[in-house]
Motif scaffolding. Structure first.
Motif, mmCIF file in Angstrom:
data_model
loop_
_atom_site.group_PDB
_atom_site.id
_atom_site.type_symbol
_atom_site.label_atom_id
_atom_site.label_comp_id
_atom_site.label_asym_id
_atom_site.label_seq_id
_atom_site.Cartn_x
_atom_site.Cartn_y
_atom_site.Cartn_z
ATOM 1 N N SER A 288 0.699 -1.360 0.104
ATOM 2 C CA SER A 288 0.105 0.234 -0.253
ATOM 3 C C SER A 288 0.701 0.804 0.110
ATOM 4 N N VAL A 289 1.983 1.178 0.948
ATOM 5 C CA VAL A 289 2.585 2.340 0.260
ATOM 6 C C VAL A 289 3.773 2.640 -1.025
ATOM 7 N N ILE A 290 3.746 1.856 -1.634
ATOM 8 C CA ILE A 290 4.143 1.690 -2.812
ATOM 9 C C ILE A 290 3.376 2.657 -3.602
ATOM 10 N N ALA A 291 2.225 1.954 -3.671
ATOM 11 C CA ALA A 291 1.028 1.440 -4.653
ATOM 12 C C ALA A 291 1.320 2.985 -4.603
ATOM 13 N N ARG A 292 0.670 4.253 -2.452
ATOM 14 C CA ARG A 292 0.181 5.918 -2.576
ATOM 15 C C ARG A 292 1.204 6.426 -3.736
ATOM 16 N N TYR A 293 2.642 5.617 -3.368
ATOM 17 C CA TYR A 293 3.785 6.310 -3.871
ATOM 18 C C TYR A 293 3.727 6.612 -5.232
ATOM 19 N N LEU A 294 3.222 5.839 -6.024
ATOM 20 C CA LEU A 294 3.324 5.423 -7.387
ATOM 21 C C LEU A 294 2.456 6.707 -7.575
ATOM 22 N N GLU A 295 1.210 6.416 -6.911
ATOM 23 C CA GLU A 295 -0.211 6.946 -7.790
ATOM 24 C C GLU A 295 0.499 8.665 -7.519
ATOM 25 N N ILE A 296 0.891 8.966 -6.292
ATOM 26 C CA ILE A 296 1.447 9.944 -6.505
ATOM 27 C C ILE A 296 2.123 10.888 -7.300
#
Length: 662
Positions: free
Chosen positions: A483-491
């Motif tokens: 989830s941490v990686i996913a949010r980073y990628l999204e932003i």
């Protein structure tokens, strides 16, 4: 038509022969893959949620206005004062509301955001580690208070990130969401870091202010300077024998101070620095006196290291050998008693050493003083398999060694290696093991971690890797890394995020079912039947083509995608294939992007991009083809000399066929 037929036959023959390589050479489902799911709406939903009232919470800003003031002590240090000002700037960027900043000697108001220990009261937490903090809402006030000033700084950056949704993406780029109305929940929360001492050694974390936002206390500033100290709290760091007893100063008159090799006292040679003879009492006297002076001059330093030089040349004199043998063969037999003498004199300091090469195993029949620290090096280690799983040789060896040391001392700092030092620009899918590794460290009460990454500019997801590792060391193994990686990628990558995630997922899953380990000096060829196969590299290129298409017209996002693409281009250049046209095209773009983003090194030592461009790349490609032939020959070698002759004849014919096609 004839050429097309011959070319098709050649490709089929290559494929058939490649298939004769036994799967057992590459078999083994190992490691833990990680699956990243990108959402188009999650971030917008989270920002919208900030504008909704919370039960018993506070409203910090309403429609771009605020009644709050920011309060801190008039006597704080420079770094905390910077953090206070950063909070105000960030809050204004987020809400449009300007916070007035006041020192605590000014009259008290009803609505205040109070940072650190002030005249408003001390709300510092107990049992929050070396630099934890407390977040408290009381009446209409918000308190962000650490156990010390470093803890209060962590409270500032942690609150902005965890509660207000900021993201410290790179040393140059912060993400600050826009929301004119901000409600927060009621708080009385203590944040204690999972690891007491935390460091990610990399170019990116060594930039001013970056490490502070990541809450890394293993990096700091030198006194009265804005220069970054990557070994914060350490008076000496590692490989320090020669620092205390210099060969240049002592060897000519006192060769007996230095290690005996092959019956002679040895100087430095062949790149190996001379070790010390620890059974010599004069060596202890010299080290003790120098250490005492240094501690007196720098009393603020907590850790002091005395450890072997970077080689295996242990002293073989009678007394040192006797001590090592009595301790079960470990070089700690002669080293640990020496360290204990230093530790007894400085019970308020940690005396550290490396468990490395001939000192890697704990000694028998010797106890360590309570303030001895062991820096345990994860060599050879394995970045494909968790140290907790113990299913690969590298992971098993290190995991078992850590457990042995845990039975010996509570003071362990793990020195882990999280990149490929020979090929810094190569894809390195090791995100999947980090959460499990963190759990393993916690279960064994490790006190700190030194994640060694790259000191050079560039590499695969260098900022993301530092962000994830830092967050794990603070939050602990309960953190959802996916989830941490996913949010980073999204932003960070916007519309391209889903395709970057697709690339990362393919890398991770392909590694999981291929080779047995992922090492810190792996050559690309090692993974040519796994995550760096021609098929996978083609897939990665398609992912990035879709990513670039998705952000077309947005210069900022396009640059971010192109920078992330560099490792895939490097993999294509080093691909085990005859696709010379594709390799040349990748090389052209690779060198252009390296120049654009200031990347000058592809490896840690003697591996400049300039040399690679001027002949090094061609030599590397030839070596790949050579290794492939050698591997294929070795596979059939067990069938006898006749089989080798058949293979050689096959490749001669194959070469002739390609010359005809050309």
């Amino acid at each position: 038509m004839l050429k097309k037929i011959k070319k098709a036959i050649a490709i089929i023959l290559i494929a058939v022969f490649a298939a004769t390589v036994p799967n057992s050479l590459y078999a083994g489902a190992i490691g833990r893959d990680i699956y990243i799911t990108v959402s188009d709406s999650a971030e917008n939903d989270r920002i919208s949620a900030m504008a909704k009232p919370k039960d018993r919470g506070l409203c910090l800003a309403k429609d771009g206005k605020t009644d709050y003031v920011l309060v801190y002590s008039a006597s704080v240090g420079e770094r905390l004062e910077y953090a206070v000002e950063f909070f105000a700037r960030t809050f204004e960027t987020m809400t449009g509301a300007r916070l007035e900043i006041r020192t605590d000697d000014k009259p008290e108001t009803a609505k205040e955001i109070v940072i650190g220990k002030t005249s408003r009261g001390s709300f510092a937490p107990e049992n929050a580690g070396a630099d934890g903090y407390r977040i408290l809402t009381k009446n209409e006030k918000l308190f962000l208070c650490g156990v010390n000033e470093l803890g209060s700084m962590n409270a500032v950056y942690g609150f902005l990130e965890d509660e207000l949704g900021c993201l410290w993406a790179t040393d140059r780029e912060d993400y600050i969401p826009y929301q004119p109305t901000v409600y927060i929940k009621a708080y009385d929360t203590v944040e204690k870091p999972a690891m007491d001492w935390r460091n990610v050694y990399s170019y990116e974390t060594a930039q001013p202010n970056r490490f502070e936002k990541l809450r890394l206390n293993g990096i700091g500033y030198y006194p009265n300077s804005d220069k970054v100290n990557q070994y914060n709290q350490w008076g000496t760091w590692c490989h320090s024998f020669q620092f205390f007893v210099s060969e240049k100063e002592y060897f000519d008159e006192h060769p007996e101070y230095f290690a005996m090799l092959n019956g002679k006292r040895a100087k430095s040679a062949d790149g190996c620095s001379a070790q010390l003879c620890l059974s010599n009492p004069d060596v202890l006297k010299i080290v003790r006196e120098k250490l005492n002076r240094m501690i007196e001059e720098s009393p603020e330093q907590i850790f002091w290291d005395f450890s072997i030089m970077d080689n295996r040349n242990r002293c073989t004199c009678h007394e040192c050998q006797k001590a090592d043998n009595a301790a079960g063969g470990s070089g700690m037999g002669s080293l640990l008693p020496f360290l204990n003498e230093l530790a007894k004199e400085h019970p308020d300091k940690y005396i550290s050493t490396l468990a490395y090469f001939y000192t890697e195993d704990p000694p028998k029949n010797i106890r360590a003083e309570s303030n001895i620290v062991i820096k345990l090096c994860a060599m050879p280690g394995d970045q494909a398999c968790s140290y907790a799983d113990l299913t690969s040789t590298g992971a098993r060896d290190f995991g078992m060694r850590l457990k042995k040391w845990k039975n010996f001392t509570d003071n362990i700092i793990v020195w882990d290696y999280v990149v490929n030092f020979s090929h810094l620009l190569l894809p390195f899918p090791n995100f999947g093991v980090q959460q499990s590794n963190q759990k393993f460290y916690e279960d064994n009460n490790v006190m700190g971690i030194f994640h060694q990454a790259s000191r050079e500019v560039g590499g695969e997801f260098t900022n993301l890797r530092a962000y994830v590792l830092a967050k794990l060391m603070w939050k602990g193994s309960g953190l959802n890394v996916s989830s941490v990686i996913a949010r980073y990628l999204e932003i960070y990558y916007g519309s391209a995020a889903r395709y970057i995630a697709e690339y990362m997922n393919r890398c991770a899953s392909s590694l999981k079912y291929s080779v047995r380990d992922l090492g810190l000096y792996d050559e690309p060829f090692k993974h040519q039947s796994g995550y760096l196969s021609g098929c996978n590299i083609a897939y990665y290129q398609k992912c990035f083509a879709k990513a670039e298409k998705a952000v077309e017209g947005n210069a900022v996002l396009t640059d971010r995608v192109k920078e992330a693409k560099i490792p895939v281009l490097y993999a294509k250049i080093n691909e085990d294939s005859f696709d010379e046209k594709g390799r040349a095209k990748a090389a052209d773009e690779f060198f252009e992007l390296c120049d654009r983003f200031g990347i000058t090194q592809r490896g840690e030592i003697n591996a400049s991009i300039e040399d690679y461009k001027n002949g090094g790349m061609q030599a590397a490609v030839k070596e790949i083809h050579k290794k492939r032939i050698m591997l294929q020959v070795s596979v059939v070698g067990s069938l006898g000399e006749k089989a080798i002759k058949i293979v050689s004849a096959f490749f001669r014919k194959l070469s002739e066929l390609f010359r005809m096609i050309k």
